[in-house]
Write a protein that holds these residues in place. Structure first.
Motif, PDB file in Angstrom:
ATOM      1  N   ASP A   1      33.607  44.103 -21.794  1.00 29.91           N
ATOM      2  CA  ASP A   1      34.930  44.524 -21.373  1.00 29.91           C
ATOM      3  C   ASP A   1      35.892  43.409 -21.749  1.00 29.91           C
ATOM      4  OD1 ASP A   1      34.131  46.977 -20.224  1.00 29.91           O
ATOM      5  OD2 ASP A   1      33.545  45.943 -18.380  1.00 29.91           O
TER       6      ASP A   1
ATOM      7  N   MET B   1      40.228  49.492 -18.704  1.00 27.13           N
ATOM      8  CA  MET B   1      40.035  48.219 -19.373  1.00 27.13           C
ATOM      9  C   MET B   1      39.473  48.478 -20.767  1.00 27.13           C
ATOM     10  SD  MET B   1      37.801  44.923 -18.159  1.00 27.13           S
ATOM     11  CE  MET B   1      39.010  44.450 -16.954  1.00 27.13           C
TER      12      MET B   1
ATOM     13  N   ALA C   1      38.752  40.921 -21.546  1.00 28.80           N
ATOM     14  CA  ALA C   1      39.464  40.276 -20.440  1.00 28.80           C
ATOM     15  C   ALA C   1      40.946  40.083 -20.751  1.00 28.80           C
ATOM     16  CB  ALA C   1      38.812  38.940 -20.100  1.00 28.80           C
TER      17      ALA C   1
END
Length: 100
Positions: free
Chosen positions: A92, A1, A94
């Motif tokens: 992180d 990610m 999305a």
């Protein structure tokens, strides 16, 4: 990610542009180790602050970059320009409407 590191670096008075020149020196190493974007900006309403947006393949790639001799040398060279005032956040990613 994808991992984002977004922050502000306070500079000593009159040292902002010098820090910008330092931070924007070409570094092919960053791309090779997982940096997807490294954007440096200024806002004349805040003349002693540099804004930095970093996108990395992962948080691990970002952390690993901090151990590289090239990155350590860059941090050492920048330190005398800094006031010690820092801000920012990490997250992180999305998603994005610009890529799959």
């Amino acid at each position: 990610m994808t991992f984002a590191n977004v922050g502000t670096l306070g500079t000593l008075p009159g040292k902002r542009d010098e820090l910008v020149r330092h931070l924007t020196q070409r570094s092919d190493t960053l791309r090779q180790i997982g940096c997807l974007a490294y954007e440096v900006g200024v806002n004349d309403d805040d003349p002693d602050t540099v804004f930095v947006v970093e996108l990395w393949e992962s948080e691990d790639a970002h952390q690993a970059s901090l151990a590289l001799p090239e990155v350590q040398a860059s941090i050492t060279a920048a330190r005398p320009l800094l006031s010690g005032k820092f801000g920012g956040f990490r997250f992180d990613v999305a998603g994005s409407p610009l890529r799959d």
